[in-house]
Write a protein that holds these residues in place. Structure first.
Motif, PDB file in Angstrom:
ATOM      1  N   VAL A  21       0.860  -1.184   0.000  1.00  0.00           N
ATOM      2  CA  VAL A  21       0.000   0.000   0.000  1.00  0.00           C
ATOM      3  C   VAL A  21       0.892   1.229   0.000  1.00  0.00           C
ATOM      4  O   VAL A  21       0.664   2.204  -0.703  1.00  0.00           O
ATOM      5  N   TYR A  24       7.365   0.551   3.306  1.00  0.00           N
ATOM      6  CA  TYR A  24       8.070  -0.742   3.387  1.00  0.00           C
ATOM      7  C   TYR A  24       7.475  -1.725   4.387  1.00  0.00           C
ATOM      8  O   TYR A  24       7.940  -2.860   4.483  1.00  0.00           O
ATOM      9  N   GLY A  25       6.507  -1.310   5.152  1.00  0.00           N
ATOM     10  CA  GLY A  25       5.999  -2.163   6.228  1.00  0.00           C
ATOM     11  C   GLY A  25       5.235  -3.376   5.713  1.00  0.00           C
ATOM     12  O   GLY A  25       5.360  -4.470   6.266  1.00  0.00           O
ATOM     13  N   ASP A  26       4.451  -3.192   4.650  1.00  0.00           N
ATOM     14  CA  ASP A  26       3.648  -4.314   4.151  1.00  0.00           C
ATOM     15  C   ASP A  26       4.569  -5.455   3.718  1.00  0.00           C
ATOM     16  O   ASP A  26       4.434  -6.581   4.178  1.00  0.00           O
ATOM     17  N   GLY A  28       7.727  -5.612   4.369  1.00  0.00           N
ATOM     18  CA  GLY A  28       8.632  -5.922   5.487  1.00  0.00           C
ATOM     19  C   GLY A  28       8.066  -7.026   6.371  1.00  0.00           C
ATOM     20  O   GLY A  28       8.762  -7.968   6.751  1.00  0.00           O
ATOM     21  N   ILE A  58      14.513  -3.274   1.168  1.00  0.00           N
ATOM     22  CA  ILE A  58      14.771  -3.961   2.440  1.00  0.00           C
ATOM     23  C   ILE A  58      15.503  -5.276   2.233  1.00  0.00           C
ATOM     24  O   ILE A  58      16.015  -5.865   3.172  1.00  0.00           O
ATOM     25  N   PHE A 205      13.614   7.083  12.452  1.00  0.00           N
ATOM     26  CA  PHE A 205      12.772   6.569  11.362  1.00  0.00           C
ATOM     27  C   PHE A 205      11.362   7.054  11.689  1.00  0.00           C
ATOM     28  O   PHE A 205      10.763   6.645  12.686  1.00  0.00           O
ATOM     29  N   PHE A 265      20.117   3.293   3.530  1.00  0.00           N
ATOM     30  CA  PHE A 265      18.958   2.480   3.912  1.00  0.00           C
ATOM     31  C   PHE A 265      19.456   1.037   3.861  1.00  0.00           C
ATOM     32  O   PHE A 265      19.875   0.560   2.821  1.00  0.00           O
ATOM     33  N   VAL A 266      19.452   0.351   4.979  1.00  0.00           N
ATOM     34  CA  VAL A 266      20.131  -0.950   5.064  1.00  0.00           C
ATOM     35  C   VAL A 266      19.148  -2.112   4.870  1.00  0.00           C
ATOM     36  O   VAL A 266      17.942  -1.927   4.949  1.00  0.00           O
ATOM     37  N   TYR A 271      19.067  -3.462   9.846  1.00  0.00           N
ATOM     38  CA  TYR A 271      18.247  -2.481  10.563  1.00  0.00           C
ATOM     39  C   TYR A 271      18.076  -2.913  12.028  1.00  0.00           C
ATOM     40  O   TYR A 271      18.113  -2.080  12.939  1.00  0.00           O
ATOM     41  N   ASP A 287       6.295  -2.585  11.488  1.00  0.00           N
ATOM     42  CA  ASP A 287       7.384  -3.554  11.650  1.00  0.00           C
ATOM     43  C   ASP A 287       8.557  -2.977  12.440  1.00  0.00           C
ATOM     44  O   ASP A 287       9.083  -3.630  13.349  1.00  0.00           O
ATOM     45  N   SER A 288       8.975  -1.749  12.132  1.00  0.00           N
ATOM     46  CA  SER A 288      10.100  -1.173  12.897  1.00  0.00           C
ATOM     47  C   SER A 288       9.675  -0.947  14.357  1.00  0.00           C
ATOM     48  O   SER A 288      10.492  -1.064  15.276  1.00  0.00           O
ATOM     49  N   PHE A 289       8.411  -0.655  14.554  1.00  0.00           N
ATOM     50  CA  PHE A 289       7.839  -0.479  15.906  1.00  0.00           C
ATOM     51  C   PHE A 289       7.996  -1.777  16.716  1.00  0.00           C
ATOM     52  O   PHE A 289       8.442  -1.765  17.875  1.00  0.00           O
TER      53      PHE A 289
HETATM   54  O1  TRH Z   1       7.701   1.873   6.076  1.00  0.00           O
HETATM   55  P1  TRH Z   1       6.579   1.926   7.034  1.00  0.00           P
HETATM   56  O2  TRH Z   1       5.970   3.243   7.198  1.00  0.00           O
HETATM   57  O3  TRH Z   1       5.512   0.907   6.541  1.00  0.00           O
HETATM   58  C1  TRH Z   1       4.149   0.711   6.798  1.00  0.00           C
HETATM   59  C2  TRH Z   1       3.396   0.962   5.529  1.00  0.00           C
HETATM   60  O4  TRH Z   1       3.266   2.324   5.295  1.00  0.00           O
HETATM   61  C3  TRH Z   1       2.061   0.317   5.600  1.00  0.00           C
HETATM   62  O5  TRH Z   1       1.242   0.629   4.495  1.00  0.00           O
HETATM   63  C4  TRH Z   1       1.369   0.630   6.889  1.00  0.00           C
HETATM   64  O6  TRH Z   1       0.307  -0.246   6.962  1.00  0.00           O
HETATM   65  C5  TRH Z   1       2.274   0.370   8.048  1.00  0.00           C
HETATM   66  O7  TRH Z   1       3.504   1.087   7.919  1.00  0.00           O
HETATM   67  C6  TRH Z   1       1.628   0.685   9.350  1.00  0.00           C
HETATM   68  O8  TRH Z   1       7.046   1.396   8.479  1.00  0.00           O
HETATM   69  P2  TRH Z   1       7.402  -0.049   9.047  1.00  0.00           P
HETATM   70  O9  TRH Z   1       6.153  -0.845   9.257  1.00  0.00           O
HETATM   71  O10 TRH Z   1       8.221   0.171  10.207  1.00  0.00           O
HETATM   72  O11 TRH Z   1       8.254  -0.769   7.933  1.00  0.00           O
HETATM   73  C7  TRH Z   1       9.562  -0.416   7.627  1.00  0.00           C
HETATM   74  C8  TRH Z   1      10.332  -1.630   7.140  1.00  0.00           C
HETATM   75  O12 TRH Z   1      11.560  -1.218   6.561  1.00  0.00           O
HETATM   76  C9  TRH Z   1      10.687  -2.595   8.266  1.00  0.00           C
HETATM   77  O13 TRH Z   1      10.580  -3.929   7.820  1.00  0.00           O
HETATM   78  C10 TRH Z   1      12.158  -2.291   8.547  1.00  0.00           C
HETATM   79  C11 TRH Z   1      12.634  -1.929   7.168  1.00  0.00           C
HETATM   80  N1  TRH Z   1      13.844  -1.095   7.101  1.00  0.00           N
HETATM   81  C12 TRH Z   1      14.983  -1.632   6.551  1.00  0.00           C
HETATM   82  O14 TRH Z   1      15.007  -2.804   6.164  1.00  0.00           O
HETATM   83  N2  TRH Z   1      16.091  -0.838   6.468  1.00  0.00           N
HETATM   84  C13 TRH Z   1      16.128   0.439   6.907  1.00  0.00           C
HETATM   85  O15 TRH Z   1      17.182   1.109   6.795  1.00  0.00           O
HETATM   86  C14 TRH Z   1      14.945   0.965   7.503  1.00  0.00           C
HETATM   87  C15 TRH Z   1      14.931   2.376   8.022  1.00  0.00           C
HETATM   88  C16 TRH Z   1      13.822   0.169   7.574  1.00  0.00           C
END
Ligand code: TRH
Length: 401
Positions: A21, A24-26, A28, A58, A205, A265-266, A271, A287-289
């Protein structure tokens, strides 16, 4: 190393459908789940994903123009509106649609023809709100076809599906965090100088609307050296304003107590190392959360914004579970997300918010460790999901007999 589940049915294949959507979270989350199911449970996983470019950020091994590729034992298919071409042989034993993405109607029709039918799950987004427990595992029969989809909710209690957590994660983290040489080598690899390594390190982030300039202002005027590490593409406007130059990896500037450094961006595993190596992590989305919670360090969450400030409700629900007693963390988190604190500091008195938070960091770190144990007790999402799928398949089988 396939595992047997309680109903003695062995799930051998599983498909995950992922629509990116945003950001990277979806991908990820889906990629993390796919790898874990393959590596730890011996499942044959196929990951359907519509955006290989986001995936490549990612996971640098992704080939963005490949229709099919094998990555870390997972079959990755480029999902582009393939429809009407599915037979029962194409259908996996367990089918996961991520976040209610609509899987191809032809695939659903083929699922309905299978005997036994696959277990069909909708993997939902993470929320700490109470209603999640009531909706987790609820069935949703298809309006026309003889097949039922089940909602599977990640969460923070044992009445939810839990959180993604690889079995070796805790060991890896402890090893890394107790090895100063490994930490320094990692930080040097992403460009930090020895002085920056010795300062308080904060990874950043967040979404573009976070009040980064206000925080930079406070940090610059503080008496403690702080290094803020921002992966490329994060808070670009605020970072460029501070740097006075383009926010490319390697760009850095020190102004009084604050150094801001742009990192590459790793890949996803690195990460995690960044979160483990920092004293404080600003994370976002989902996911980062979650990874920040496994890192066991103080963190601040920038929640994904929703209409009518629904995200503020979710943020409060999480803070209520996580740290009902640590006011400085609560207030800082609320103001970072532009939510009302409830008294006084509505406009964001950042010097006070930061100094109270910084003073409480040892207590916040202790809470982070307790919380980790608390959520670990719920089991991990991949195992919980397989157990649940096993219970459905045996239910279906019993009904048929
Ligand atoms: O990137 P996000 O904002 O992703 C999501 C999407 O927007 C999604 O649509 C929404 O539903 C969701 O948020 C709530 O944040 P998130 O979830 O933390 O995902 C980031 C991913 O990127 C996570 O798997 C970690 C990865 N990442 C790396 O691999 N390397 C990096 O350097 C960083 C900063 C992140």
């Amino acid at each position: 190393m396939s595992k047997m589940y309680s109903n003695k049915i062995q799930a051998t294949t599983l498909a995950i459908f992922c629509k990116v959507v945003d950001n990277y979270g979806d991908i990820g989350i889906c990629w993390r789940l796919a790898r874990q199911l393959q590596h730890e449970h011996g499942i044959g996983v196929t990951l359907w994903v519509d955006d290989l470019r986001s995936f490549q950020r990612i996971c640098p091994d992704v080939v963005t123009d490949a229709e099919v590729q094998e990555l870390a034992g997972v079959t990755v298919l480029h999902w582009r509106n393939q429809d009407g071409v599915f037979s029962t042989d194409d259908v996996a034993d367990i089918v996961i649609e991520f976040f209610g993405c609509d899987i191809p109607p032809g695939y659903i029709a083929a699922m309905a023809e299978c005997n036994p039918r696959p277990v069909w799950l909708n993997l939902e987004g993470l929320s700490a709100e109470e209603w999640v427990e009531g909706c987790h595992a609820l069935p949703s029969p298809h309006p026309r076809l003889p097949i039922t989809k089940y909602f599977f909710f990640p969460g923070f209690t044992n009445k939810t599906g839990g959180l993604l957590h690889e079995s070796s994660l805790e060991k890896q983290r402890r090893q890394f965090q107790s090895d100063q040489t490994a930490i320094k080598a990692f930080l040097a690899q992403v460009g930090l100088s020895p002085e920056e390594m010795a300062s308080l390190k904060a990874s950043l982030f967040c979404y573009p609307h976070a009040p980064v300039p206000a925080l930079f202002d406070v940090w610059q005027r503080g008496d403690k050296a702080i290094t803020c590490l921002a992966p490329e593409g994060v808070a670009t406007e605020a970072i460029q304003a501070f740097l006075g130059t383009e926010a490319r990896p390697g760009a850095a500037r020190t102004c009084n107590a604050l150094t801001v450094r742009v990192l590459p961006f790793v890949a996803q595993p690195d990460y995690d190392k960044l979160l483990w190596a920092c004293d404080l992590n600003f994370v976002r989305g989902e996911d980062s959360f979650v990874r920040a919670q496994w890192a066991g360090q103080p963190f601040i969450w920038h929640i994904y914004p929703q209409d009518e400030n629904l995200h503020h409700k979710k943020l409060r629900a999480f803070l209520q579970r996580y740290s009902p007693d640590i006011e400085s963390l609560r207030n800082f988190s609320l103001r970072w997300n532009d939510a009302r604190v409830g008294s006084g500091e509505e406009r964001g008195d950042w010097p006070a918010l930061w100094s109270r938070f910084a003073a409480d960091m040892p207590a916040i770190a202790r809470r982070a460790a307790e919380w980790q144990q608390q959520i670990l007790a719920n089991g991990d999402l991949a195992s919980n999901l397989l157990k649940f799928a096993g219970s459905i398949r045996s239910f279906t089988t019993e009904n048929k007999v």
